[in-house]
Motif scaffolding. Structure first.
Motif, short mmCIF file in Angstrom:
data_model
loop_
_atom_site.label_atom_id
_atom_site.label_comp_id
_atom_site.label_asym_id
_atom_site.label_seq_id
_atom_site.Cartn_x
_atom_site.Cartn_y
_atom_site.Cartn_z
N LEU A 508 65.85 7.50 23.06
CA LEU A 508 64.72 8.09 22.35
C LEU A 508 63.94 7.01 21.61
O LEU A 508 62.71 6.95 21.68
CB LEU A 508 65.23 9.14 21.38
N ASN A 509 64.65 6.13 20.92
CA ASN A 509 63.98 5.06 20.18
C ASN A 509 63.25 4.11 21.12
O ASN A 509 62.18 3.60 20.80
CB ASN A 509 65.00 4.29 19.34
N ARG A 510 63.84 3.87 22.30
CA ARG A 510 63.18 2.99 23.26
C ARG A 510 61.88 3.63 23.75
O ARG A 510 60.86 2.96 23.91
CB ARG A 510 64.10 2.73 24.45
N ALA A 511 61.91 4.95 23.98
CA ALA A 511 60.70 5.65 24.41
C ALA A 511 59.62 5.58 23.33
O ALA A 511 58.43 5.41 23.64
CB ALA A 511 61.02 7.10 24.73
N VAL A 512 60.03 5.67 22.07
CA VAL A 512 59.07 5.56 20.97
C VAL A 512 58.44 4.18 20.96
O VAL A 512 57.22 4.03 20.81
CB VAL A 512 59.76 5.86 19.62
N ARG A 513 59.27 3.14 21.14
CA ARG A 513 58.74 1.78 21.16
C ARG A 513 57.78 1.58 22.32
O ARG A 513 56.72 0.94 22.19
CB ARG A 513 59.89 0.77 21.23
N ASP A 514 58.13 2.13 23.49
CA ASP A 514 57.26 1.99 24.66
C ASP A 514 55.92 2.66 24.42
O ASP A 514 54.87 2.14 24.83
CB ASP A 514 57.94 2.60 25.89
N PHE A 515 55.92 3.81 23.79
CA PHE A 515 54.67 4.51 23.52
C PHE A 515 53.79 3.71 22.57
O PHE A 515 52.58 3.61 22.77
CB PHE A 515 54.97 5.90 22.94
N LYS A 516 54.40 3.15 21.54
CA LYS A 516 53.61 2.35 20.60
C LYS A 516 53.05 1.10 21.28
O LYS A 516 51.88 0.75 21.07
CB LYS A 516 54.47 1.95 19.40
#
Length: 576
Positions: A508-516
């Motif tokens: 989940l955190n990786r997906a958040v970083r990718d979106f940013k």
């Protein structure tokens, strides 16, 4: 006051669209009813001509003609039945999508969510009526005066007897409608309430069983069911009373017609053939009335369905035509937003104002019932705004169609619901033509690809709704993959790590970083501060109001005691 174009006008428009089919049915009915005279005329000729002349050739010729005419009548009667079937199918097909969307839209209202979705069943009830024998009876009833008029040609006394009998049966039908309509509607409403409770219990079977509620909910269901059965029996008793009286009256009337005819024959005022023909004509005149009375319960159900369907469509108008906007940037602005859910007395959100730019992750923190989920639903366009406005990519939410808004916003709700279909289809948001590459890409980004491959049929593994074959964490990760599917510009996560393990939280955190990194946005709703380690800014809600808002570390330092634990990053999971 201008009338709404929704509801009853939509039903009438759908009905009028098949007017040419009804016209064809009327034309067929003209010939069918004219051919119905074949039997009485044949009887008249046999008794008055064939038996008197003792001519076998005449009998054979008449019989061959009768066979031809009855065969033609059977063909025309079959044809009008097929035409009516297509009229009913056309009526339903024109309204299927509209009613389905209305039922779906109505379910967004908390007050109506617990009610059974009867709209589609009401539409099916109307289609059944349009294709039933009741409709053919309605086309035949106008010919009743013609048959009675033919009886008058034989003798006025017999014509007046037929007129009195037909009027009596029609009066019985009207009184039946007046006395039983309310009882039938009450029985239907009680039955729907019982069905609604049964469906709720079925969906929550595990909770009901685990918490020892089976006996209690069964008792409640039986109470509702018994009420519905009692009302149904009362309605059936009244309808049965009128039906039995109508049947007995018809038989008595036919016997009276024969008795009167025999008397007139004895007086030399009528022939034996005319006596038999009059009896047959009377039976034909009364047949459609009897048919309508015998299926009056279906007519009443259809009337109730028509009223309910009209109200459903009136209260849930169609979405307007939307201008297709370009893909928005991931900036969100709330300006003085106040939300009062339907049926609520007080606002759940009060004067909410904030801005989130593209490339940012915003964490929304608050206790349970603080307004976080309502804020998420407001952003998704699922709740009406009482005051203020919400803009997404510079445009207000009402400028986006629901499908477009759903495509631009990847949403992960608190409770993930999977639909009957394969895992791949669920990730592809139940698309009829899913993009397999995007399905796998979304699953990898949600760190659920390996788990799916470990299942017997991989992405083709069939899920039967809420059958419990997947754990809560697996469902949530599949839900995350569904949120990531396609090309959303904003990720909206409501309590995203409530059922995730360490690997799931890392994904989940990786997906958040990718979106940013892709200059997109993320909003995370949670009451757990540890879920917002990747957020740049925080917004704290309390009792529907913003209590604090600003950079993450500043807000945490001022509001939270275990700041160091929250700032501690979760171990990253490498992309698969």
């Amino acid at each position: 006051m201008r009338k709404s174009p929704f509801g009853l006008p939509e039903l009438r428009k759908a009905r009028r669209s098949g007017a040419w089919l009804l016209l064809a049915t009327f034309v067929f009915s003209v010939f069918v009813n004219l051919l119905m005279l074949t039997g009485p005329l044949f009887m008249l000729q046999v008794y008055d001509r064939v038996l008197g002349s003792r001519s076998e050739e005449t009998l054979l010729a008449l019989f061959i003609l009768v066979v031809i005419l009855f065969t033609l009548m059977a063909f025309l009667d079959f044809a009008r039945g097929r035409v009516l079937a297509r009229f009913g199918a056309r009526f339903q097909s024109l309204l299927d999508g509209r009613v389905f969307n209305a039922v779906l839209k109505r379910a967004l209202f908390p007050r109506d969510r617990s009610e059974p979705a009867s709209g589609l069943r009401d539409l099916e009830t109307l289609r059944t009526l349009f294709t039933s024998n009741v409709m053919t009876a309605l086309f035949d009833i106008p010919w009743t005066p013609m048959f009675i008029g033919a009886i008058f040609l034989f003798h006025p006394w017999m014509g007046w007897l037929a007129t009195f009998g037909s009027a009596t049966l029609i009066l019985i039908t009207l009184v039946n409608n007046w006395l039983t309509n309310a009882k039938t509607l009450e029985a239907q409403a009680s039955s729907l309430r019982a069905q609604g409770l049964a469906e709720q219990v079925r969906r929550s079977a595990e909770v009901v069983r685990a918490q020892g509620m089976a006996s209690s909910v069964a008792a409640r269901w039986l109470t509702l069911r018994d009420t519905a059965l009692g009302q149904s029996i009362k309605s059936s008793d009244w309808t049965g009373l009128f039906s039995s009286f109508s049947k007995s009256s018809t038989l008595l009337l036919q016997s009276s017609m024969l008795a009167l005819g025999a008397y007139l024959v004895l007086q030399g005022e009528l022939t034996a053939g005319a006596m038999i023909a009059s009896s047959i004509l009377l039976g034909r005149a009364l047949a459609p009335v009897q048919q309508a009375l015998g299926q009056w319960a279906m007519v009443q159900r259809a009337r109730g369905a028509w009223t309910a369907l009209s109200e459903l469509l009136r209260s849930t108008p169609e979405d307007p035509d939307f201008h297709r906007l370009p893909t928005p940037e991931a900036n969100i602005s709330f300006a003085g937003v106040t939300v009062i859910p339907q049926g609520a007395r007080a606002p759940v959100l009060r004067g909410i104002s904030f801005y989130m730019g593209a490339g940012e992750a915003l964490g929304v923190i608050g206790k349970s019932a603080s307004g976080k989920t309502t804020l998420a639903k407001t952003l998704l366009g699922l709740t009406k705004i009482a005051a203020g406005e919400v803009r997404f990519g510079g445009a207000t939410l009402d400028q986006y169609s629901p499908d477009a808004l759903g495509a631009y916003i990847g949403y992960l709700p608190q409770e993930v619901v999977l639909f009957t279909g394969s895992i791949g289809e669920n990730i592809a948001r139940m698309s009829t033509e899913p993009d397999q590459e995007k399905v796998i890409e979304a699953a990898k980004r949600a760190n659920v690809h390996e788990m799916i491959l470990s299942l017997p049929q991989g992405y083709n593994t069939l899920i039967q709704g809420e059958d419990g074959q997947l754990s809560g964490g697996q469902k949530q990760r599949i839900g995350l993959a569904r949120a990531l599917y396609g090309d959303p510009v904003l990720l909206l996560l409501d309590e995203p790590n409530s059922a995730l393990d360490a690997d799931g939280s890392a994904a989940l955190n990786r997906a958040v970083r990718d979106f940013k990194a892709a200059n997109r946005g993320v909003i995370i709703m949670t009451h757990r501060p540890s879920a917002i380690s990747e957020c740049d800014r925080l917004l704290i809600i309390e009792n529907g109001k913003i209590k604090a808002e600003g950079p993450r570390d500043e807000v945490l330092g001022a509001m939270v005691s275990n700041v160091h634990e929250i700032r501690k990053p979760i171990k990253k999971v490498e992309p698969q």
